[in-house]
Motif scaffolding. Structure first.
Motif, short mmCIF file in Angstrom:
data_model
loop_
_atom_site.label_atom_id
_atom_site.label_comp_id
_atom_site.label_asym_id
_atom_site.label_seq_id
_atom_site.Cartn_x
_atom_site.Cartn_y
_atom_site.Cartn_z
N ARG A 110 0.45 -1.06 0.22
CA ARG A 110 0.28 -0.02 -0.03
C ARG A 110 1.17 0.83 -0.12
NH1 ARG A 110 -4.65 -0.32 4.31
NH2 ARG A 110 -5.43 1.60 3.45
N LEU A 111 2.30 0.82 -0.04
CA LEU A 111 2.84 1.87 0.39
C LEU A 111 4.13 2.30 -0.67
CD1 LEU A 111 4.05 2.39 3.84
CD2 LEU A 111 2.60 3.68 2.88
N GLU A 112 3.98 1.10 -2.02
CA GLU A 112 4.92 0.93 -3.27
C GLU A 112 4.35 2.01 -4.27
OE1 GLU A 112 5.74 -2.42 -6.15
OE2 GLU A 112 4.65 -2.43 -4.99
N GLY A 113 5.46 2.68 -4.61
CA GLY A 113 5.79 3.90 -5.59
C GLY A 113 5.09 5.16 -4.94
N LEU A 114 5.50 5.42 -3.70
CA LEU A 114 4.79 6.42 -3.11
C LEU A 114 5.86 7.24 -2.39
CD1 LEU A 114 1.27 5.48 -1.67
CD2 LEU A 114 1.74 6.46 -3.93
N THR A 115 5.84 8.46 -1.89
CA THR A 115 6.44 9.39 -1.47
C THR A 115 6.80 9.14 -0.05
OG1 THR A 115 7.39 10.11 -3.64
CG2 THR A 115 8.23 11.49 -1.88
N LEU A 116 7.34 9.14 0.83
CA LEU A 116 7.32 9.54 1.67
C LEU A 116 8.46 10.32 2.47
CD1 LEU A 116 6.24 5.84 3.68
CD2 LEU A 116 5.43 7.77 4.32
N ARG A 117 8.45 11.31 2.84
CA ARG A 117 8.84 12.29 3.04
C ARG A 117 9.25 12.61 4.85
NH1 ARG A 117 6.98 17.51 3.30
NH2 ARG A 117 5.09 16.97 1.81
N PRO A 118 9.67 12.55 5.52
CA PRO A 118 9.85 12.39 7.65
C PRO A 118 9.38 13.77 7.90
CG PRO A 118 12.62 12.03 6.48
CD PRO A 118 11.32 12.44 4.94
N GLU A 119 9.54 14.71 7.22
CA GLU A 119 8.34 16.04 8.07
C GLU A 119 7.20 15.63 7.57
OE1 GLU A 119 10.23 17.27 3.72
OE2 GLU A 119 10.97 16.36 5.06
N ARG A 120 6.89 15.59 6.69
CA ARG A 120 5.60 15.18 7.03
C ARG A 120 5.07 13.91 7.59
NH1 ARG A 120 0.15 16.64 5.98
NH2 ARG A 120 -1.06 15.58 5.31
N VAL A 121 5.89 12.98 8.11
CA VAL A 121 5.83 11.91 9.21
C VAL A 121 5.55 11.97 10.11
CG1 VAL A 121 6.76 9.58 9.75
CG2 VAL A 121 6.31 10.45 6.86
N ALA A 122 6.81 13.07 10.55
CA ALA A 122 6.67 13.79 11.65
C ALA A 122 5.31 14.26 12.12
CB ALA A 122 8.07 14.31 12.12
N GLU A 123 4.99 15.24 11.30
CA GLU A 123 4.08 16.85 10.55
C GLU A 123 2.52 15.51 11.70
OE1 GLU A 123 1.14 19.20 9.02
OE2 GLU A 123 3.02 18.13 7.75
N LEU A 124 2.11 14.51 11.04
CA LEU A 124 0.98 13.43 11.29
C LEU A 124 1.22 12.72 12.99
CD1 LEU A 124 0.51 12.56 7.34
CD2 LEU A 124 -1.32 14.12 9.21
N LEU A 125 2.60 12.24 12.70
CA LEU A 125 2.61 12.06 13.81
C LEU A 125 2.63 12.50 15.47
CD1 LEU A 125 3.11 8.64 15.08
CD2 LEU A 125 5.91 10.02 14.73
N GLY A 126 2.78 13.65 15.14
CA GLY A 126 2.11 14.38 16.24
C GLY A 126 0.98 14.96 16.46
N GLU A 178 -5.98 13.16 5.23
CA GLU A 178 -5.42 13.14 6.09
C GLU A 178 -6.64 13.58 6.44
OE1 GLU A 178 -3.28 16.87 7.94
OE2 GLU A 178 -2.83 16.36 5.78
N GLU A 179 -8.17 14.12 6.33
CA GLU A 179 -9.20 13.87 6.76
C GLU A 179 -9.93 13.50 7.74
OE1 GLU A 179 -13.28 15.90 5.67
OE2 GLU A 179 -12.16 15.37 4.15
N LEU A 180 -9.52 12.15 6.51
CA LEU A 180 -9.87 10.70 7.58
C LEU A 180 -9.28 10.50 8.43
CD1 LEU A 180 -10.68 7.94 4.75
CD2 LEU A 180 -12.84 9.35 6.34
#
Length: 285
Positions: free
Chosen positions: A137-153, A220-222
């Motif tokens: 479900r993540l294949e081919g998608l881009t994961l930016r650390p700063e975006r992960v950190a934002e949502l994790l927070g 992100e809304e969901l």
């Protein structure tokens, strides 16, 4: 003569076990540990701070046990290690403060989850880290650390995490005190989640769904709506191999393990999944 209480700080790699709790078939951490304790002269069951699922590791699992009369925790610390199987070890055995119970005295836990967000995972870490690029479900998608950190927070707070744990776990408010992303080097990152309690698979669903949302595979809304209302979503359960029960916390008057001991973790292996690559880390913005 009365049996004396002991508190055990146990570590294990979950790779070769079918979870912590004893089962009718298949080797579990509890079965292997209690077998080793019988050989060391302690034929009694243990009571852990909690259970971990198949494939999950523990840097610090705590267990209560009663020792035979005239048998001390110092004797157990000396006699148990030679009987422990590969993948399980003892950091500390100690007589705890009065009234201590490994499970009921606990006031919180910290879990850490390792995920490779970029580049190739180091061979030593391959059994202990999620490779995001290999998740369908993540294949081919881009994961930016700063975006992960934002949502994790955004997951921090006292809330109903019903959308992020198995429904067999009690539905109740739980407090996630902190959730941060740390760069370990070579594209390997560590998500640290600290809270007063977790439902079954909660860390894995929070991690997986955060990554999925950060990559654009879930809106992100969901994601935020599920955090606020507990409404189920098509989230992602991250694989068990990246998860480590890092620490179990107790009130100061009940804690058998002083802070300086917790920091240096005596007897803990320096190899993955407990060490950091190159000894370096930074917190992602």
């Amino acid at each position: 003569m009365k049996r004396t209480p002991a508190a055990l700080w146990i570590w294990y790699r979950g790779t070769d076990f079918l979870g912590f709790q004893r089962q009718p078939e298949g080797l579990t951490v509890q079965e292997a540990l209690e077998d080793a304790m019988r050989k060391a002269g302690v034929p009694y069951p243990i009571m852990p701070a909690g259970r971990t699922d198949r494939g999950v590791h523990a840097r610090m699992q705590v267990a209560s046990v009663r020792l035979p009369p005239c048998y001390t925790s110092e004797m157990l610390a000396e006699r148990l290690p030679p009987h422990a199987p590969p993948g399980i070890g003892l950091c500390v055995a100690r007589r705890p403060p009065e009234g201590f119970h490994a499970q009921w005295s606990a006031v919180g836990k910290e879990y850490r989850y390792r995920v490779q967000l970029g580049g190739s995972v180091a061979e030593a870490w391959r059994p202990f880290a999620m490779e995001a690029s290999l998740e369908p479900r993540l294949e081919g998608l881009t994961l930016r650390p700063e975006r992960v950190a934002e949502l994790l927070g955004a997951t921090v707070g006292r809330r109903d995490f019903y959308a992020f744990h198995e429904h067999s776990s009690l539905r109740k408010p739980r407090t996630l005190e902190s959730a941060t992303l740390h760069e370990l080097g070579g594209g390997l990152f560590e998500l640290r989640l600290r809270g007063d309690g977790f439902g079954r698979y909660q860390v894995r669903y929070l991690v997986g769904s955060t990554l999925l949302t950060a990559a654009g595979g879930l809106s992100e809304e969901l994601f935020r709506s599920a955090l606020e209302s507990g409404t189920p979503i098509p989230g992602l359960k991250a694989p068990a191999k990246g998860l480590v029960l890092w620490e179990v916390r107790y009130p100061s008057d009940k804690d058998p393990f002083p802070s300086e001991e917790r920091a240096r973790a005596p007897g803990l292996p320096s190899a993955p999944p407990f060490c950091l690559p190159d000894g370096a880390e930074t917190q992602a913005a």
